[in-house]
Scaffold this motif. Sequence first.
Motif, PDB file in Angstrom:
ATOM      1  N   ILE A  54       0.870  -1.178   0.000  1.00  0.00           N
ATOM      2  CA  ILE A  54       0.000   0.000   0.000  1.00  0.00           C
ATOM      3  C   ILE A  54       0.902   1.223   0.000  1.00  0.00           C
ATOM      4  O   ILE A  54       1.692   1.407   0.936  1.00  0.00           O
ATOM      5  CB  ILE A  54      -0.927   0.034   1.224  1.00  0.00           C
ATOM      6  N   VAL A  55       0.819   2.041  -1.042  1.00  0.00           N
ATOM      7  CA  VAL A  55       1.562   3.292  -1.092  1.00  0.00           C
ATOM      8  C   VAL A  55       0.614   4.418  -0.684  1.00  0.00           C
ATOM      9  O   VAL A  55      -0.424   4.622  -1.320  1.00  0.00           O
ATOM     10  CB  VAL A  55       2.137   3.556  -2.495  1.00  0.00           C
ATOM     11  N   CYS A  56       0.977   5.119   0.377  1.00  0.00           N
ATOM     12  CA  CYS A  56       0.160   6.204   0.918  1.00  0.00           C
ATOM     13  C   CYS A  56       0.843   7.526   0.584  1.00  0.00           C
ATOM     14  O   CYS A  56       1.934   7.807   1.084  1.00  0.00           O
ATOM     15  CB  CYS A  56       0.033   6.020   2.428  1.00  0.00           C
ATOM     16  N   LEU A  57       0.224   8.349  -0.269  1.00  0.00           N
ATOM     17  CA  LEU A  57       0.870   9.580  -0.700  1.00  0.00           C
ATOM     18  C   LEU A  57      -0.038  10.792  -0.541  1.00  0.00           C
ATOM     19  O   LEU A  57      -1.262  10.663  -0.435  1.00  0.00           O
ATOM     20  CB  LEU A  57       1.318   9.471  -2.159  1.00  0.00           C
ATOM     21  N   ASN A  58       0.604  11.956  -0.527  1.00  0.00           N
ATOM     22  CA  ASN A  58      -0.144  13.216  -0.526  1.00  0.00           C
ATOM     23  C   ASN A  58      -0.690  13.487  -1.926  1.00  0.00           C
ATOM     24  O   ASN A  58      -0.372  12.756  -2.879  1.00  0.00           O
ATOM     25  CB  ASN A  58       0.739  14.361  -0.040  1.00  0.00           C
ATOM     26  N   PHE A 137      -7.110  17.660  -3.660  1.00  0.00           N
ATOM     27  CA  PHE A 137      -5.887  18.414  -3.910  1.00  0.00           C
ATOM     28  C   PHE A 137      -5.527  19.248  -2.677  1.00  0.00           C
ATOM     29  O   PHE A 137      -6.350  20.020  -2.164  1.00  0.00           O
ATOM     30  CB  PHE A 137      -6.052  19.337  -5.112  1.00  0.00           C
ATOM     31  N   THR A 138      -4.282  19.107  -2.218  1.00  0.00           N
ATOM     32  CA  THR A 138      -3.827  19.780  -1.001  1.00  0.00           C
ATOM     33  C   THR A 138      -2.403  20.276  -1.200  1.00  0.00           C
ATOM     34  O   THR A 138      -1.547  19.532  -1.681  1.00  0.00           O
ATOM     35  CB  THR A 138      -3.862  18.814   0.204  1.00  0.00           C
ATOM     36  N   ASP A 139      -2.145  21.522  -0.832  1.00  0.00           N
ATOM     37  CA  ASP A 139      -0.802  22.077  -0.967  1.00  0.00           C
ATOM     38  C   ASP A 139       0.200  21.237  -0.169  1.00  0.00           C
ATOM     39  O   ASP A 139      -0.069  20.876   0.985  1.00  0.00           O
ATOM     40  CB  ASP A 139      -0.787  23.521  -0.465  1.00  0.00           C
ATOM     41  N   PRO A 140       1.373  20.918  -0.746  1.00  0.00           N
ATOM     42  CA  PRO A 140       2.319  20.045  -0.046  1.00  0.00           C
ATOM     43  C   PRO A 140       2.952  20.673   1.190  1.00  0.00           C
ATOM     44  O   PRO A 140       3.618  19.985   1.958  1.00  0.00           O
ATOM     45  CB  PRO A 140       3.382  19.748  -1.113  1.00  0.00           C
ATOM     46  N   ARG A 141       2.767  21.995   1.411  1.00  0.00           N
ATOM     47  CA  ARG A 141       3.301  22.635   2.617  1.00  0.00           C
ATOM     48  C   ARG A 141       2.261  22.712   3.743  1.00  0.00           C
ATOM     49  O   ARG A 141       2.558  23.175   4.835  1.00  0.00           O
ATOM     50  CB  ARG A 141       3.782  24.056   2.291  1.00  0.00           C
ATOM     51  N   ARG A 142       1.059  22.291   3.477  1.00  0.00           N
ATOM     52  CA  ARG A 142       0.007  22.388   4.500  1.00  0.00           C
ATOM     53  C   ARG A 142       0.278  21.401   5.638  1.00  0.00           C
ATOM     54  O   ARG A 142       0.522  20.211   5.407  1.00  0.00           O
ATOM     55  CB  ARG A 142      -1.354  22.112   3.882  1.00  0.00           C
ATOM     56  N   ARG A 143       0.217  21.928   6.864  1.00  0.00           N
ATOM     57  CA  ARG A 143       0.423  21.107   8.051  1.00  0.00           C
ATOM     58  C   ARG A 143      -0.660  21.442   9.067  1.00  0.00           C
ATOM     59  O   ARG A 143      -1.102  22.589   9.139  1.00  0.00           O
ATOM     60  CB  ARG A 143       1.811  21.367   8.664  1.00  0.00           C
ATOM     61  N   GLU A 210       3.937  12.883   6.803  1.00  0.00           N
ATOM     62  CA  GLU A 210       4.371  14.261   7.034  1.00  0.00           C
ATOM     63  C   GLU A 210       5.895  14.349   7.111  1.00  0.00           C
ATOM     64  O   GLU A 210       6.500  15.273   6.551  1.00  0.00           O
ATOM     65  CB  GLU A 210       3.736  14.803   8.307  1.00  0.00           C
ATOM     66  N   ALA A 211       6.529  13.384   7.787  1.00  0.00           N
ATOM     67  CA  ALA A 211       7.992  13.383   7.872  1.00  0.00           C
ATOM     68  C   ALA A 211       8.617  13.210   6.489  1.00  0.00           C
ATOM     69  O   ALA A 211       9.633  13.846   6.168  1.00  0.00           O
ATOM     70  CB  ALA A 211       8.463  12.274   8.815  1.00  0.00           C
ATOM     71  N   THR A 212       8.016  12.371   5.668  1.00  0.00           N
ATOM     72  CA  THR A 212       8.530  12.167   4.304  1.00  0.00           C
ATOM     73  C   THR A 212       8.342  13.423   3.469  1.00  0.00           C
ATOM     74  O   THR A 212       9.227  13.812   2.691  1.00  0.00           O
ATOM     75  CB  THR A 212       7.804  10.976   3.648  1.00  0.00           C
ATOM     76  N   MET A 213       7.201  14.091   3.622  1.00  0.00           N
ATOM     77  CA  MET A 213       6.957  15.346   2.910  1.00  0.00           C
ATOM     78  C   MET A 213       7.920  16.440   3.359  1.00  0.00           C
ATOM     79  O   MET A 213       8.402  17.245   2.546  1.00  0.00           O
ATOM     80  CB  MET A 213       5.501  15.778   3.117  1.00  0.00           C
ATOM     81  N   ASP A 214       8.225  16.494   4.655  1.00  0.00           N
ATOM     82  CA  ASP A 214       9.172  17.487   5.159  1.00  0.00           C
ATOM     83  C   ASP A 214      10.561  17.254   4.568  1.00  0.00           C
ATOM     84  O   ASP A 214      11.269  18.204   4.212  1.00  0.00           O
ATOM     85  CB  ASP A 214       9.242  17.433   6.682  1.00  0.00           C
ATOM     86  N   ALA A 215      10.966  15.986   4.481  1.00  0.00           N
ATOM     87  CA  ALA A 215      12.273  15.671   3.898  1.00  0.00           C
ATOM     88  C   ALA A 215      12.311  16.056   2.419  1.00  0.00           C
ATOM     89  O   ALA A 215      13.318  16.600   1.936  1.00  0.00           O
ATOM     90  CB  ALA A 215      12.573  14.182   4.076  1.00  0.00           C
ATOM     91  N   LEU A 216      11.225  15.794   1.690  1.00  0.00           N
ATOM     92  CA  LEU A 216      11.189  16.172   0.277  1.00  0.00           C
ATOM     93  C   LEU A 216      11.191  17.690   0.118  1.00  0.00           C
ATOM     94  O   LEU A 216      11.805  18.219  -0.822  1.00  0.00           O
ATOM     95  CB  LEU A 216       9.959  15.576  -0.407  1.00  0.00           C
TER      96      LEU A 216
END
Length: 273
Positions: A54-58, A137-143, A210-216
């Motif tokens: 299962i690949v879980c992505l933004n 659709f969600t901005d990749p910087r949204r936290r 979220e941690a993976t998105m922060d690293a990217l």
Amino acid sequence: MEDDGLRDDPVARRSPALYRFFGAVMARRMRRDFHAVRLARPGWPDLPADRPVIVCLNHPSWWDPALLIVMGTTHYCDRPGYGPIDAAMLRRYRFMARIGLFGVEPGRAGAAAFLRHGRRILADPRSMLWITAEGAFTDPRRRPVRLRPGIAHLVRRAPEAVVVPLAVEYPFWDESTPEALARFGEPVAASDFSGWLVPDIAAALERRLEATMDALALDAQSRDPARFLTLIDGSAGVGGVYDLWRRARAWAGGQRFSPAHGDASDKEGVSRR
């Protein structure tokens, strides 16, 4: 008329040949519309061959399905790929069912269908289920990152699966076309969540993504191609009069012309002006 059982079975409807064909079409499209498609190092995760994934992505963009099918038909070509899509969209573009997409209606009935189709797909240990788990659709910087609850329910019901977070975004660097960037997080066995409540599973998946998105995000802000594996080299240059002028300048100086805006000879020209 199509058999009702076939119409409701994403595995039976999927055409491997059509899936590969659309992967090639989307690769050409991304080569044309992006400067490059890049995967952050260390690159592809080590996945067990005998367990479904299962690949879980933004979900930042319309381009996400194109990127996923390119990844699925290149590096993961030995794994049948699937993904959920809005049921209204699938009714409009019915061919998408032939490339592994299955429709999900809003509400309780749709949630039940998502779980049913997910369990059917994950029964095959080779399968790969790609889920844009934010649901819109969600901005990749949204936290903070918030995921739809369906994926946590599915993870709880599929202990045989491996779950991998995937972050994607499409920033502009030095060219007129954007970069398509991706980063995988650390895989985790769904069985590690055995006995957990669904909200706790959801929170754990959100933290991992979220941690993976922060690293990217740090990779993207560096604008450094060396931090990535280049999967597709795409288009470069501004075009028009500007590129004609740059081409003439390179010819006059006895240099090879490169359309890339970040080319070393172009930077020299900028520093001299």
